[in-house]
Scaffold this motif. Structure first.
Motif, PDB file in Angstrom:
ATOM      1  N   LEU A 314     125.477  63.959  51.428  1.00  0.00           N
ATOM      2  CA  LEU A 314     125.368  64.884  52.545  1.00  0.00           C
ATOM      3  C   LEU A 314     124.340  64.393  53.561  1.00  0.00           C
ATOM      4  CD1 LEU A 314     125.980  67.647  53.908  1.00  0.00           C
ATOM      5  CD2 LEU A 314     124.133  68.605  52.488  1.00  0.00           C
ATOM      6  N   ARG A 315     123.140  64.038  53.089  1.00  0.00           N
ATOM      7  CA  ARG A 315     122.077  63.602  54.006  1.00  0.00           C
ATOM      8  C   ARG A 315     122.400  62.248  54.640  1.00  0.00           C
ATOM      9  NH1 ARG A 315     121.078  68.521  54.536  1.00  0.00           N
ATOM     10  NH2 ARG A 315     119.547  69.509  53.134  1.00  0.00           N
ATOM     11  N   ALA A 316     123.080  61.389  53.896  1.00  0.00           N
ATOM     12  CA  ALA A 316     123.470  60.100  54.456  1.00  0.00           C
ATOM     13  C   ALA A 316     124.451  60.295  55.610  1.00  0.00           C
ATOM     14  CB  ALA A 316     124.083  59.217  53.370  1.00  0.00           C
ATOM     15  N   LYS A 317     125.413  61.181  55.420  1.00  0.00           N
ATOM     16  CA  LYS A 317     126.404  61.449  56.465  1.00  0.00           C
ATOM     17  C   LYS A 317     125.743  62.078  57.686  1.00  0.00           C
ATOM     18  CE  LYS A 317     130.820  63.789  57.302  1.00  0.00           C
ATOM     19  NZ  LYS A 317     131.888  64.627  56.709  1.00  0.00           N
ATOM     20  N   GLU A 318     124.843  63.047  57.454  1.00  0.00           N
ATOM     21  CA  GLU A 318     124.157  63.724  58.562  1.00  0.00           C
ATOM     22  C   GLU A 318     123.333  62.748  59.391  1.00  0.00           C
ATOM     23  OE1 GLU A 318     123.429  68.151  56.548  1.00  0.00           O
ATOM     24  OE2 GLU A 318     121.817  66.648  56.581  1.00  0.00           O
ATOM     25  N   ASN A 319     122.753  61.753  58.738  1.00  0.00           N
ATOM     26  CA  ASN A 319     121.855  60.832  59.427  1.00  0.00           C
ATOM     27  C   ASN A 319     122.504  59.515  59.819  1.00  0.00           C
ATOM     28  OD1 ASN A 319     118.858  61.938  59.322  1.00  0.00           O
ATOM     29  ND2 ASN A 319     119.835  62.541  57.392  1.00  0.00           N
ATOM     30  N   GLY A 320     123.811  59.369  59.511  1.00  0.00           N
ATOM     31  CA  GLY A 320     124.498  58.139  59.877  1.00  0.00           C
ATOM     32  C   GLY A 320     123.948  56.914  59.175  1.00  0.00           C
ATOM     33  N   ILE A 321     123.644  57.067  57.887  1.00  0.00           N
ATOM     34  CA  ILE A 321     123.075  55.984  57.089  1.00  0.00           C
ATOM     35  C   ILE A 321     123.992  55.723  55.901  1.00  0.00           C
ATOM     36  CG2 ILE A 321     121.089  55.244  55.695  1.00  0.00           C
ATOM     37  CD1 ILE A 321     119.383  57.182  57.349  1.00  0.00           C
ATOM     38  N   ALA A 322     124.206  54.458  55.577  1.00  0.00           N
ATOM     39  CA  ALA A 322     125.034  54.124  54.428  1.00  0.00           C
ATOM     40  C   ALA A 322     124.403  54.674  53.150  1.00  0.00           C
ATOM     41  CB  ALA A 322     125.190  52.610  54.318  1.00  0.00           C
ATOM     42  N   PHE A 323     125.210  55.283  52.298  1.00  0.00           N
ATOM     43  CA  PHE A 323     124.727  55.884  51.046  1.00  0.00           C
ATOM     44  C   PHE A 323     123.867  54.908  50.244  1.00  0.00           C
ATOM     45  CE2 PHE A 323     124.615  57.063  46.706  1.00  0.00           C
ATOM     46  CZ  PHE A 323     124.955  58.399  46.544  1.00  0.00           C
ATOM     47  N   PRO A 324     124.328  53.667  49.959  1.00  0.00           N
ATOM     48  CA  PRO A 324     123.524  52.761  49.134  1.00  0.00           C
ATOM     49  C   PRO A 324     122.189  52.384  49.778  1.00  0.00           C
ATOM     50  CG  PRO A 324     125.799  51.986  49.307  1.00  0.00           C
ATOM     51  CD  PRO A 324     125.615  53.045  50.338  1.00  0.00           C
ATOM     52  N   THR A 325     122.132  52.440  51.118  1.00  0.00           N
ATOM     53  CA  THR A 325     120.879  52.141  51.800  1.00  0.00           C
ATOM     54  C   THR A 325     119.866  53.245  51.572  1.00  0.00           C
ATOM     55  OG1 THR A 325     122.038  50.900  53.509  1.00  0.00           O
ATOM     56  CG2 THR A 325     119.827  51.679  54.049  1.00  0.00           C
ATOM     57  N   LEU A 326     120.354  54.468  51.566  1.00  0.00           N
ATOM     58  CA  LEU A 326     119.479  55.612  51.372  1.00  0.00           C
ATOM     59  C   LEU A 326     119.029  55.722  49.927  1.00  0.00           C
ATOM     60  CD1 LEU A 326     118.103  58.103  52.497  1.00  0.00           C
ATOM     61  CD2 LEU A 326     120.267  59.347  52.295  1.00  0.00           C
ATOM     62  N   ALA A 327     119.941  55.546  48.987  1.00  0.00           N
ATOM     63  CA  ALA A 327     119.592  55.716  47.570  1.00  0.00           C
ATOM     64  C   ALA A 327     120.503  54.876  46.696  1.00  0.00           C
ATOM     65  CB  ALA A 327     119.706  57.187  47.177  1.00  0.00           C
ATOM     66  N   SER A 328     119.931  53.924  45.983  1.00  0.00           N
ATOM     67  CA  SER A 328     120.717  53.126  45.045  1.00  0.00           C
ATOM     68  C   SER A 328     120.962  53.940  43.777  1.00  0.00           C
ATOM     69  CB  SER A 328     119.974  51.843  44.685  1.00  0.00           C
ATOM     70  OG  SER A 328     118.831  52.129  43.890  1.00  0.00           O
ATOM     71  N   HIS A 329     121.996  53.582  43.036  1.00  0.00           N
ATOM     72  CA  HIS A 329     122.295  54.278  41.783  1.00  0.00           C
ATOM     73  C   HIS A 329     121.142  54.135  40.800  1.00  0.00           C
ATOM     74  CE1 HIS A 329     123.977  54.841  37.720  1.00  0.00           C
ATOM     75  NE2 HIS A 329     124.739  55.739  38.311  1.00  0.00           N
ATOM     76  N   ASP A 330     120.529  52.955  40.748  1.00  0.00           N
ATOM     77  CA  ASP A 330     119.412  52.737  39.827  1.00  0.00           C
ATOM     78  C   ASP A 330     118.236  53.641  40.153  1.00  0.00           C
ATOM     79  OD1 ASP A 330     120.816  50.845  38.428  1.00  0.00           O
ATOM     80  OD2 ASP A 330     119.824  49.117  39.346  1.00  0.00           O
ATOM     81  N   ASP A 331     117.944  53.785  41.451  1.00  0.00           N
ATOM     82  CA  ASP A 331     116.841  54.671  41.844  1.00  0.00           C
ATOM     83  C   ASP A 331     117.147  56.123  41.480  1.00  0.00           C
ATOM     84  OD1 ASP A 331     115.195  52.721  42.753  1.00  0.00           O
ATOM     85  OD2 ASP A 331     115.224  53.325  44.863  1.00  0.00           O
ATOM     86  N   LEU A 332     118.380  56.555  41.718  1.00  0.00           N
ATOM     87  CA  LEU A 332     118.762  57.921  41.367  1.00  0.00           C
ATOM     88  C   LEU A 332     118.596  58.157  39.869  1.00  0.00           C
ATOM     89  CD1 LEU A 332     121.948  58.435  43.571  1.00  0.00           C
ATOM     90  CD2 LEU A 332     119.771  59.632  43.804  1.00  0.00           C
ATOM     91  N   ALA A 333     119.039  57.192  39.064  1.00  0.00           N
ATOM     92  CA  ALA A 333     118.932  57.342  37.612  1.00  0.00           C
ATOM     93  C   ALA A 333     117.479  57.391  37.173  1.00  0.00           C
ATOM     94  CB  ALA A 333     119.662  56.193  36.922  1.00  0.00           C
TER      95      ALA A 333
END
Length: 385
Positions: A314-333
């Motif tokens: 949601l926040r990636a779409k709102e800010n026009g930022i690629a999802f992996p750039t905002l948060a990698s899967h490893d960081d989320l985990a």
């Protein structure tokens, strides 16, 4: 301008000191060497484009004052390998740095967008890529090779000007300060041979005891490859290291049971490898390494990850930022499992956009619901801090 003399290079350095920017790219080969072989160095200033032939240079360190001049912004696209080569060849790391690939991710482009795609998107120019896989070590260079090399820097100042203006308009220019400063940190390019085992193919097949052996053999291979200046797989392959350690080879005969090792290793090297394996297998358990992976003792966080991913999307779409750039899967985990230090997601602009909210979500202070789309609500009551 093609620079093939030390005098012309020194003269360019003096001219470039008055420029506001210095775009940089390299052409190199490393198929047959451990260290990348620099074949060309391309640079562009406000006024000119030059192609430096390092084979004709006595000393590239003449570039050092220019590369470290804080008044001049050094422009790259996907700077990592270029900076590593420059550090080795010139002895310094350029600063300050602006990487158009990193910046592009904050302007709605896909993560790790290629240079040609970015030039087409931002400048409307289609680059010819006929010489992408050319042999840059051969001389003389063809006209098409020189044109290709020049194209890799000629558009960087234009990209920088447009992207900088767009980032300033969005209030995001300084979001990248930390990312760019890290690119100029020498520690980023220091190889730790004793950590190389973590990147072995199929290393997850090994027990912790066997990992201790793999650590030693992989470190030996790294140093040997550096000494010979050959690709590490020419010494021994990842698969051969893993298989030898899985067999727990303590003799040369046992080691040579691994396919191909008898052809690669001399008796002296084989003796060194089995000695390393034998010693490592005899070390106490508290010295055995562990892989950075989810172990059986780690909690299952699939549900948390699903909710966190929805919020990040949601926040990636709102800010026009690629999802992996905002948060990698490893960081989320890692965040889901309670880690709070050394996580990019919880630093700088990423924390401001979504990191703080993710912590609130995990603490029960935020709730997600569907109401014509994903809705984020702050919770009241016991779950809220």
């Amino acid at each position: 301008m093609y620079i093939a003399t030390q005098e012309n290079l020194a003269a360019f350095v003096e001219r470039a000191r008055s420029s506001s920017v210095l775009a940089i790219d390299t052409e190199f080969l490393r198929e047959k060497t451990y260290y990348a072989k620099l074949c060309l160095l391309q640079m562009a200033t406000d006024d000119e484009v030059v192609i430096v032939d390092p084979f004709e240079m006595d000393d590239l360190s003449v570039l050092a004052p220019l590369l470290t001049d804080e008044r001049i912004v050094k422009l790259f696209h996907a700077a990592g390998q270029d900076l590593e080569i420059i550090l080795r060849e010139v002895g310094v790391l350029p600063r300050p740095v602006f990487d158009t690939q990193i910046a592009a991710a904050l302007l709605g482009h896909t993560q790790q967008i290629g240079y040609a795609a970015l030039v087409h998107a931002e400048c409307g120019v289609s680059l010819k890529k006929i010489d992408s896989f050319t042999d840059w070590s051969r001389r003389p260079l063809s006209a098409s090779q020189r044109d290709y090399a020049a194209d890799d820097v000629v558009y960087l100042p234009r990209l920088y000007a447009g992207m900088r203006a767009a980032l300033e308009e969005k209030g995001r220019l300084h979001w990248l300060d930390h990312d760019f400063e890290e690119l100029s940190d020498p520690a980023r390019y220091e190889a730790n041979e004793r950590e190389r085992f973590r990147r072995l193919k199929r290393v997850s097949q090994l027990s912790r005891r066997q990992l201790s052996a793999a650590r030693e053999v992989a470190a030996w291979r790294e140093l040997e490859a550096q000494r010979r200046d050959v690709p590490r797989k020419w010494v021994v392959t990842d698969e051969q290291i893993v298989e030898a350690c899985k067999r727990e080879a303590r003799t040369i005969d046992e080691l040579f049971m691994v396919r191909g090792l008898s052809d690669r290793l001399s008796t002296k090297d084989a003796r060194a490898v089995v000695s390393l394996i034998s010693s490592a297998l005899s070390t106490p358990p508290d010295t055995w390494p562990e892989l950075d992976r989810c172990g059986k003792s780690e909690p299952n966080v699939d549900a948390e990850l699903d909710l966190m991913s929805a919020l990040v999307r949601l926040r990636a779409k709102e800010n026009g930022i690629a999802f992996p750039t905002l948060a990698s899967h490893d960081d989320l985990a890692r965040v889901a499992r309670g880690y709070r230090e050394g996580v990019d997601l919880l630093r700088g602009w990423r924390r401001a956009i979504v990191g703080e909210e993710l912590l609130e979500l995990l603490d029960g202070r935020l709730a997600l619901s569907l109401d014509g789309g994903l809705k984020v609500e702050r919770r009241e009551g016991p779950g809220a801090a």
